[in-house]
Design a protein around this motif. Structure first.
Motif, PDB file in Angstrom:
ATOM      1  N   ASN A 119      -2.776  12.162  -0.079  1.00  0.00           N
ATOM      2  CA  ASN A 119      -2.370  11.023  -0.893  1.00  0.00           C
ATOM      3  C   ASN A 119      -1.223  10.259  -0.223  1.00  0.00           C
ATOM      4  OD1 ASN A 119      -2.238   9.322  -3.197  1.00  0.00           O
ATOM      5  ND2 ASN A 119      -0.694  10.625  -4.133  1.00  0.00           N
ATOM      6  N   PRO A 121     -12.885  11.076  -2.900  1.00  0.00           N
ATOM      7  CA  PRO A 121     -12.292  10.239  -3.958  1.00  0.00           C
ATOM      8  C   PRO A 121     -10.941   9.645  -3.562  1.00  0.00           C
ATOM      9  CG  PRO A 121     -13.155  12.275  -4.877  1.00  0.00           C
ATOM     10  CD  PRO A 121     -13.191  12.430  -3.390  1.00  0.00           C
ATOM     11  N   LEU A 122     -10.123  10.409  -2.822  1.00  0.00           N
ATOM     12  CA  LEU A 122      -8.818   9.899  -2.428  1.00  0.00           C
ATOM     13  C   LEU A 122      -8.961   8.764  -1.415  1.00  0.00           C
ATOM     14  CD1 LEU A 122      -6.756  13.209  -2.091  1.00  0.00           C
ATOM     15  CD2 LEU A 122      -6.601  11.486  -3.896  1.00  0.00           C
ATOM     16  N   TRP A 128     -11.560   6.805  -1.113  1.00  0.00           N
ATOM     17  CA  TRP A 128     -12.100   5.647  -1.832  1.00  0.00           C
ATOM     18  C   TRP A 128     -10.998   4.899  -2.569  1.00  0.00           C
ATOM     19  CZ3 TRP A 128     -16.150   2.551  -2.207  1.00  0.00           C
ATOM     20  CH2 TRP A 128     -16.226   1.718  -3.330  1.00  0.00           C
ATOM     21  N   ARG A 129     -10.174   5.637  -3.281  1.00  0.00           N
ATOM     22  CA  ARG A 129      -9.094   5.019  -4.056  1.00  0.00           C
ATOM     23  C   ARG A 129      -8.095   4.283  -3.171  1.00  0.00           C
ATOM     24  NH1 ARG A 129      -7.195   5.359  -9.755  1.00  0.00           N
ATOM     25  NH2 ARG A 129      -9.027   6.126 -10.818  1.00  0.00           N
ATOM     26  N   LEU A 130      -7.635   4.970  -2.117  1.00  0.00           N
ATOM     27  CA  LEU A 130      -6.519   4.449  -1.342  1.00  0.00           C
ATOM     28  C   LEU A 130      -6.931   3.499  -0.223  1.00  0.00           C
ATOM     29  CD1 LEU A 130      -4.558   7.787  -1.253  1.00  0.00           C
ATOM     30  CD2 LEU A 130      -3.739   5.681  -2.289  1.00  0.00           C
ATOM     31  N   SER A 157     -10.644   0.854  -2.477  1.00  0.00           N
ATOM     32  CA  SER A 157     -10.305   0.054  -3.663  1.00  0.00           C
ATOM     33  C   SER A 157      -8.821  -0.292  -3.734  1.00  0.00           C
ATOM     34  CB  SER A 157     -10.717   0.794  -4.941  1.00  0.00           C
ATOM     35  OG  SER A 157      -9.928   1.957  -5.130  1.00  0.00           O
ATOM     36  N   ARG A 158      -8.009   0.346  -2.865  1.00  0.00           N
ATOM     37  CA  ARG A 158      -6.575   0.049  -2.787  1.00  0.00           C
ATOM     38  C   ARG A 158      -5.848   0.237  -4.107  1.00  0.00           C
ATOM     39  NH1 ARG A 158      -4.512  -0.650   2.505  1.00  0.00           N
ATOM     40  NH2 ARG A 158      -6.272  -1.242   3.794  1.00  0.00           N
ATOM     41  N   SER A 159      -6.183   1.311  -4.814  1.00  0.00           N
ATOM     42  CA  SER A 159      -5.475   1.636  -6.053  1.00  0.00           C
ATOM     43  C   SER A 159      -4.864   3.019  -5.913  1.00  0.00           C
ATOM     44  CB  SER A 159      -6.428   1.595  -7.250  1.00  0.00           C
ATOM     45  OG  SER A 159      -7.508   2.496  -7.063  1.00  0.00           O
ATOM     46  N   LYS A 160      -3.601   3.140  -6.277  1.00  0.00           N
ATOM     47  CA  LYS A 160      -2.887   4.399  -6.090  1.00  0.00           C
ATOM     48  C   LYS A 160      -3.188   5.371  -7.241  1.00  0.00           C
ATOM     49  CE  LYS A 160       0.929   2.261  -3.584  1.00  0.00           C
ATOM     50  NZ  LYS A 160       2.401   2.031  -3.545  1.00  0.00           N
ATOM     51  N   PRO A 161      -3.673   6.565  -6.924  1.00  0.00           N
ATOM     52  CA  PRO A 161      -3.926   7.557  -7.976  1.00  0.00           C
ATOM     53  C   PRO A 161      -2.610   8.115  -8.507  1.00  0.00           C
ATOM     54  CG  PRO A 161      -4.368   8.497  -5.809  1.00  0.00           C
ATOM     55  CD  PRO A 161      -4.082   7.044  -5.592  1.00  0.00           C
ATOM     56  N   TYR A 203      -4.479  11.397 -12.644  1.00  0.00           N
ATOM     57  CA  TYR A 203      -5.750  11.308 -11.915  1.00  0.00           C
ATOM     58  C   TYR A 203      -5.906  12.495 -10.977  1.00  0.00           C
ATOM     59  CZ  TYR A 203      -9.288   9.788  -8.576  1.00  0.00           C
ATOM     60  OH  TYR A 203     -10.400   9.731  -7.768  1.00  0.00           O
TER      61      TYR A 203
END
Length: 200
Positions: free
Chosen positions: A97, A167-168, A170-172, A175-179, A183
């Protein structure tokens, strides 16, 4: 009588501090301009060395970037052993992360993934470096958990790594969204449940 090999007279000795400076410069240049616009001249200028110092180590831009990036990719995630699968999982997720949110990594990774789609040599090198290390992480993580009785025999180490990193990434990176913490806790629970149910 000594039999150790000695460098030939006049052979260039590659100073480690210069190599480190060049490697750092390559990473910063990749983050700022991407592989396509990266140049030996710019790397040399940022590292404070002449172009010859680079060409003593690598014959061209592609060779330089592939060696440096694959080395970084291959040591990006440690082999954890906290004493429990939950602890190991939490540590890996925390490290990944943070790593994917790093300013340099967040710029370099998407650019190299796009470049890999156009350049088979980059794709092959990155895949080999990442897969080799991911296999080591997966085998360590799952092997320890199976030995402790936390996961069943037959749990797939490769699947474990895919479930954790996918998933990490993909998110970071996509999609550029911080878990957030909630989450990550849900992801840990989902990964654990999935691995326990798919072993065979």
């Amino acid at each position: 009588m000594a039999t150790g090999k000695r460098a030939p007279a006049g052979a260039a000795v590659l100073r480690s501090d210069i190599t480190v400076a060049i490697r750092d410069a390559v990473m910063y240049e990749l983050a700022e301009v991407g592989y396509g616009r990266l140049s030996i001249e710019a790397v040399a200028r940022r590292a404070g060395v002449g172009k010859t110092a680079i060409y003593r180590r690598w014959s061209n831009k592609l060779e330089m970037v592939l060696e440096i990036v694959s080395d970084v990719a291959g040591r990006s995630v440690p082999l954890p052993d906290t004493g429990s699968f939950a602890g190991d999982l939490q540590l890996i997720m925390m490290i990944v992360n943070r790593a994917l949110q790093h300013r340099i990594a967040s710029q370099i990774i998407p650019d190299l993934m796009a470049e890999a789609a156009r350049n088979p040599q980059i794709a092959e090198t990155l895949q080999k470096a990442l897969r080799t290390h991911q296999q080591a992480v997966g085998e360590s993580l799952v092997g320890q958990a199976v030995a402790r009785g936390e996961l069943p025999q037959g749990t797939d180490p490769d699947l474990a790594v895919d479930l954790i990193l996918g998933p990490l990434y993909w998110r970071l990176a996509v999609s550029r969204s911080k878990p957030d913490e909630a989450y990550l806790e849900k992801l840990m629970a989902a990964v654990t449940a999935a691995l326990r149910s798919t072993a065979g």
